[in-house]
Design an enzyme around this catalytic site. Structure first.
Site, PDB file in Angstrom:
ATOM      1  N   ASN A   1      -9.663   1.412   2.329  1.00 21.18           N
ATOM      2  CA  ASN A   1      -9.373   1.216   3.757  1.00 21.18           C
ATOM      3  C   ASN A   1      -9.931   2.363   4.596  1.00 21.18           C
ATOM      4  O   ASN A   1     -10.465   2.147   5.693  1.00 21.18           O
ATOM      5  CB  ASN A   1      -7.871   1.073   3.984  1.00 21.18           C
ATOM      6  CG  ASN A   1      -7.407  -0.363   3.769  1.00 21.18           C
ATOM      7  OD1 ASN A   1      -8.199  -1.218   3.369  1.00 21.18           O
ATOM      8  ND2 ASN A   1      -6.143  -0.632   4.016  1.00 21.18           N
TER       9      ASN A   1
ATOM     10  N   CYS B   1      -2.814  -2.039   9.115  1.00 21.01           N
ATOM     11  CA  CYS B   1      -3.266  -1.344   7.901  1.00 21.01           C
ATOM     12  C   CYS B   1      -4.115  -0.112   8.191  1.00 21.01           C
ATOM     13  O   CYS B   1      -3.717   1.009   7.874  1.00 21.01           O
ATOM     14  CB  CYS B   1      -4.045  -2.313   7.023  1.00 21.01           C
ATOM     15  SG  CYS B   1      -3.092  -3.780   6.625  1.00 21.01           S
TER      16      CYS B   1
ATOM     17  N   THR C   1       0.859  -1.194   0.000  1.00 18.88           N
ATOM     18  CA  THR C   1       0.000   0.000   0.000  1.00 18.88           C
ATOM     19  C   THR C   1       0.890   1.237   0.000  1.00 18.88           C
ATOM     20  O   THR C   1       1.658   1.449   0.938  1.00 18.88           O
ATOM     21  CB  THR C   1      -0.904   0.001   1.246  1.00 18.88           C
ATOM     22  OG1 THR C   1      -1.636  -1.221   1.249  1.00 18.88           O
ATOM     23  CG2 THR C   1      -1.856   1.173   1.253  1.00 18.88           C
TER      24      THR C   1
ATOM     25  N   LYS D   1      -7.254  -8.910  15.896  1.00 19.65           N
ATOM     26  CA  LYS D   1      -8.489  -9.504  15.392  1.00 19.65           C
ATOM     27  C   LYS D   1      -8.312 -11.009  15.444  1.00 19.65           C
ATOM     28  O   LYS D   1      -7.185 -11.492  15.637  1.00 19.65           O
ATOM     29  CB  LYS D   1      -8.794  -9.028  13.970  1.00 19.65           C
ATOM     30  CG  LYS D   1      -7.721  -9.425  12.961  1.00 19.65           C
ATOM     31  CD  LYS D   1      -8.049  -8.973  11.559  1.00 19.65           C
ATOM     32  CE  LYS D   1      -9.086  -9.879  10.928  1.00 19.65           C
ATOM     33  NZ  LYS D   1      -9.236  -9.642   9.484  1.00 19.65           N
TER      34      LYS D   1
ATOM     35  N   GLY E   1     -17.420  -1.964  18.917  1.00 14.31           N
ATOM     36  CA  GLY E   1     -16.594  -2.581  19.952  1.00 14.31           C
ATOM     37  C   GLY E   1     -15.379  -1.750  20.257  1.00 14.31           C
ATOM     38  O   GLY E   1     -15.493  -0.578  20.641  1.00 14.31           O
TER      39      GLY E   1
HETATM   40  C1  UGA Z   1      -7.749  -4.549   6.149  1.00 14.55           C
HETATM   41  C2  UGA Z   1      -8.744  -4.564   4.983  1.00 14.55           C
HETATM   42  O1  UGA Z   1      -9.974  -5.156   5.395  1.00 14.55           O
HETATM   43  C3  UGA Z   1      -8.192  -5.351   3.790  1.00 14.55           C
HETATM   44  O2  UGA Z   1      -9.085  -5.270   2.695  1.00 14.55           O
HETATM   45  C4  UGA Z   1      -6.846  -4.730   3.395  1.00 14.55           C
HETATM   46  O3  UGA Z   1      -6.244  -5.469   2.332  1.00 14.55           O
HETATM   47  C5  UGA Z   1      -5.897  -4.760   4.582  1.00 14.55           C
HETATM   48  O4  UGA Z   1      -6.495  -4.021   5.684  1.00 14.55           O
HETATM   49  C6  UGA Z   1      -4.616  -4.120   4.160  1.00 14.55           C
HETATM   50  O5  UGA Z   1      -4.607  -2.933   3.840  1.00 14.55           O
HETATM   51  O6  UGA Z   1      -3.604  -4.832   4.017  1.00 14.55           O
HETATM   52  P1  UGA Z   1      -7.092  -6.261   8.106  1.00 14.55           P
HETATM   53  O7  UGA Z   1      -6.432  -5.078   8.734  1.00 14.55           O
HETATM   54  O8  UGA Z   1      -6.344  -7.524   7.986  1.00 14.55           O
HETATM   55  O9  UGA Z   1      -7.580  -5.883   6.599  1.00 14.55           O
HETATM   56  O10 UGA Z   1      -8.378  -6.632   8.944  1.00 14.55           O
HETATM   57  P2  UGA Z   1      -9.926  -6.186   8.954  1.00 14.55           P
HETATM   58  O11 UGA Z   1     -10.741  -7.419   8.920  1.00 14.55           O
HETATM   59  O12 UGA Z   1     -10.215  -5.165   7.935  1.00 14.55           O
HETATM   60  O13 UGA Z   1     -10.063  -5.550  10.412  1.00 14.55           O
HETATM   61  C7  UGA Z   1      -9.373  -4.354  10.754  1.00 14.55           C
HETATM   62  C8  UGA Z   1      -9.748  -3.923  12.151  1.00 14.55           C
HETATM   63  O14 UGA Z   1     -11.092  -3.466  12.208  1.00 14.55           O
HETATM   64  C9  UGA Z   1      -9.655  -5.045  13.210  1.00 14.55           C
HETATM   65  O15 UGA Z   1      -9.080  -4.495  14.373  1.00 14.55           O
HETATM   66  C10 UGA Z   1     -11.089  -5.438  13.459  1.00 14.55           C
HETATM   67  O16 UGA Z   1     -11.293  -5.941  14.755  1.00 14.55           O
HETATM   68  C11 UGA Z   1     -11.790  -4.099  13.262  1.00 14.55           C
HETATM   69  N1  UGA Z   1     -13.212  -4.207  12.868  1.00 14.55           N
HETATM   70  C12 UGA Z   1     -13.547  -4.786  11.687  1.00 14.55           C
HETATM   71  C13 UGA Z   1     -14.194  -3.693  13.692  1.00 14.55           C
HETATM   72  O17 UGA Z   1     -13.911  -3.151  14.784  1.00 14.55           O
HETATM   73  N2  UGA Z   1     -15.508  -3.765  13.299  1.00 14.55           N
HETATM   74  C14 UGA Z   1     -15.871  -4.336  12.118  1.00 14.55           C
HETATM   75  O18 UGA Z   1     -17.095  -4.366  11.822  1.00 14.55           O
HETATM   76  C15 UGA Z   1     -14.872  -4.857  11.295  1.00 14.55           C
END
Ligand code: UGA
Length: 469
Positions: free
Chosen positions: A209, A261, A121, A321, A254
Site C-alpha cells: 500500500n 486504507c 491490515t 473513488k 489528480g
Molecule cells: C487499496 C489497495 O489498492 C488494495 O490493494 C488494498 O487491499 C486496499 O487499499 C486495502 O488496504 O484494503 P482501495 O483503497 O480500495 O484499495 O482503492 P485504490 O483503487 O487503491 O485507490 C486508492 C486511492 O488512490 C483512491 O482515492 C484513488 O482515487 C486514488 N488513486 C488510485 C489515484 O489517485 N491515482 C491512481 O492512479 C490510482
C-alpha cells in the site's frame, strides 16, 4: 471447508461471500444485530458491485449465514479469519482495540485445533501479540495456530480482486497452518501463492500500500511540474507506463489518494519504521504531497470562478473513488465545506455516495443534493469533478453547457480531453495538463483567485505557507 469470518466490514463481508461462492461453508459474525439482520436478508451494508448477488445466492443455499454469536462462529469454523477494523489513532499508530477485543472473546472458546488468520491490515508482529493473548487464556490446553493472509482488495472491484487475485500471500510459521491455508486456496485460484513467515506477510501488505501511494504522490508531483512546463501528465504517464519495469497502473494524477486504507496505512508504516529506529522520510513526503492536492484544486476553482461568493457550483462525485459509496478521506469532505465557507452555493451529485456525505454535511440553504449531473449543472457557474465515475465520461455536454450559467469545468480527475472540452465551448481546468491553465497567460501554476476561498481552505501546511496552489 468450514470457515468463520469475524467482522463484516468491507474485507470481512467480501471474504465471507466469496469463500461461500467457492463452495465453503461460512459463518460471518458482527456484534451489531441490525447489520446481521440485513445481511441475513441478503441486503449488503455497503455498495460493492456484485456483492448483493453473492449474498442472495449463498445465503439462500445455506453456505453463508450471519450471526452475532461469536460462540456459534467458534464452534463452526476450522479456520477463523479476523477481519475487524484497524483504524488510525491520532498519532498515526494503528488502533488495535478491535483486534484485542475479538481475540479476548474467542480465546476462551477455543476447543480442539483452530487456525486463526489475520486478514485485517495490522502492524508487523501483531500475530505475536495475538498469540501471547490467546496463550495466556488457553495455556497448553488447546492447539491453535496463527497465520497472516493479507487481502489486496480494492473497493469497487473487491469481488473480482478476491476471485481473480494477482497473488495470494500466506504467512505461517507452523507447517500445519501453512498446509491448511494452502488446502483452502489451492484449486480455486490460478495465481502465484507466496508462502512466507508471518512477519513478512504482515509487512508485505503495508509495503504494498505504501508503494502504491508513493506512485500516486510521485505522479502528482510530476503533474505539478507538467503544468509549469506546458506538458500533458497523461501522455507522460503513458510513456512511463510502457516500460514493463514501471507499468501503467496507479499513475493517474489528480486529487491524490483517499479511502480507508492508503492514508492510514502510510501513517502506520511510517510509525512502524519509527518504532524500528528508522526515519521513513519518503513516506512523510508522500503524505505531504497528497495533502496538497485538494488545496491545489481549490486554487484552480478560485482562479476559474474569480470569486466563490454567491456562485452556484455543481459538484460531481463525493465517493473517494468510483464504484463505492465510501467517503472516508474523500476529497469531497474537504472541498464541500471550503466552498461553502467561501460563500458558494453547491449542487452535489454522486451516483451512490450522496446519502453518506449528506450525513456529514446535511443540506441547507447553501447545499443541496441532486439526482443527476444535469441537475447539478442547472444554473451553475462551474462544475467541479471530484470522483472519476464512469457515467461522467459519457455525458451530453451540449445539454450541460446549455444548462449552465457559465460553461466552466474544473476537473480534479482528468476525466476529459482538454481539446474536446474547448471544442464543446467550455473553459476547462484539470490537473497536470497544459490546458489546466487555459485563459491564463503563461506556464505559471494556477493561483488562488479569490481571497474568500483562500480563507476557507482546510488546514494544510502547504496552503498555510502559500504554496498550496
Ligand atoms: C487499496 C489497495 O489498492 C488494495 O490493494 C488494498 O487491499 C486496499 O487499499 C486495502 O488496504 O484494503 P482501495 O483503497 O480500495 O484499495 O482503492 P485504490 O483503487 O487503491 O485507490 C486508492 C486511492 O488512490 C483512491 O482515492 C484513488 O482515487 C486514488 N488513486 C488510485 C489515484 O489517485 N491515482 C491512481 O492512479 C490510482
Amino acid at each position: 471447508m468450514k470457515l468463520s469470518v469475524l467482522g463484516t466490514g468491507y474485507v470481512g463481508l467480501v471474504t465471507a461471500a466469496c469463500f461461500a461462492e467457492l463452495g465453503h461453508r461460512v459463518v460471518g459474525v458482527d456484534k451489531n444485530p441490525e447489520v446481521i439482520a440485513k445481511l441475513t436478508a441478503g441486503i449488503p451494508t455497503i455498495y460493492e458491485p456484485g456483492l448483493e448477488e453473492l449474498l442472495v445466492t449463498n445465503t439462500r443455499t445455506g453456505r453463508l449465514r450471519f450471526t452475532t454469536s461469536v460462540n456459534d462462529a467458534m464452534e463452526h469454523g476450522e479456520v477463523v479469519f479476523l477481519c475487524v477494523g484497524t483504524p488510525s489513532l491520532s498519532n498515526g499508530d494503528v488502533d488495535l482495540s478491535q483486534v484485542d477485543e475479538i481475540v479476548h472473546s474467542i480465546a476462551p472458546l477455543l476447543i480442539g485445533y483452530k487456525l486463526i488468520v489475520e486478514k485485517s491490515t495490522v502492524p508487523v508482529t501483531t500475530a505475536h501479540r495475538i498469540y501471547s493473548a490467546v496463550r495466556r487464556v488457553v495455556g497448553d490446553k488447546h492447539g491453535f495456530d496463527l497465520a497472516s493472509n493479507p487481502e489486496f482488495l480494492r473497493e469497487g472491484s473487491a469481488i473480482r480482486d478476491f476471485l481473480h487475485p494477482d497473488r495470494i500471500v500466506i504467512g505461517a510459521d507452523a507447517d500445519r497452518a501453512r498446509e491448511r491455508l494452502l488446502e483452502l486456496y489451492r484449486g480455486d485460484f490460478d495465481c502465484p501463492i507466496l508462502v512466507t513467515d508471518i512477519k513478512t506477510a504482515e509487512l508485505i501488505k503495508h509495503a504494498s500500500n505504501a508503494f502504491l501511494a508513493a506512485r500516486i504522490s510521485f505522479i502528482n508531483m510530476v503533474a505539478d511540474l507538467c503544468e509549469r512546463l506546458d506538458v500533458d501528465v497523461g501522455t507522460l504517464a503513458r510513456g512511463m507506463g510502457m516500460d514493463s519495469r514501471i507499468g501503467p497502473r496507479f499513475l493517474e494524477a489528480g486529487l491524490g489518494y483517499g479511502g480507508s486504507c492508503f492514508p492510514k496505512d502510510i501513517r502506520a508504516f511510517t510509525k512502524i519504521a519509527e518504532g524500528a529506529g528508522l526515519d521513513f522520510a519518503l513516506l512523510r513526503e508522500v503524505e505531504r504531497i497528497n495533502n496538497e492536492r485538494v488545496p491545489r484544486l481549490l486554487g484552480k476553482i478560485g482562479q476559474a470562478l474569480s470569486t466563490i461568493r454567491g456562485k452556484v457550483i455543481g459538484v460531481l462525485g463525493t465517493a473517494f473513488k468510483p464504484n463505492t459509496d465510501d467517503i472516508r478521506e474523500a476529497p469531497s469532505l474537504k472541498v464541500i465545506p471550503a466552498l461553502k465557507e467561501a460563500g458558494g452555493i453547491l449542487r452535489v451529485y454522486d451516483p451512490h455516495a450522496s446519502w453518506n456525505i449528506a450525513r456529514v454535511h446535511p443540506p441547507d440553504d447553501q447545499l443541496c443534493y441532486v439526482a443527476s449531473v444535469y441537475e447539478a449543472a442547472q444554473g451553475a457557474n462551474g462544475l467541479v469533478v471530484l470522483t472519476d465515475w464512469e457515467e461522467f465520461r459519457s455525458l451530453d455536454f451540449q445539454t450541460i453547457r446549455d444548462l449552465m450559467r457559465t460553461p466552466i469545468i474544473i476537473d480534479g480527475r482528468n476525466l476529459f480531453t482538454p481539446q474536446a472540452m474547448r471544442e464543446q465551448g467550455f473553459d476547462y481546468y484539470s490537473m497536470g495538463r497544459s490546458d489546466a491553465i487555459a485563459g491564463s497567460t503563461g506556464p505559471e501554476p494556477a493561483r488562488v483567485g479569490s481571497g474568500d476561498l483562500k480563507s476557507a481552505l482546510p488546514e494544510s501546511p502547504a496552503y498555510r505557507s502559500g504554496q498550496g496552489t
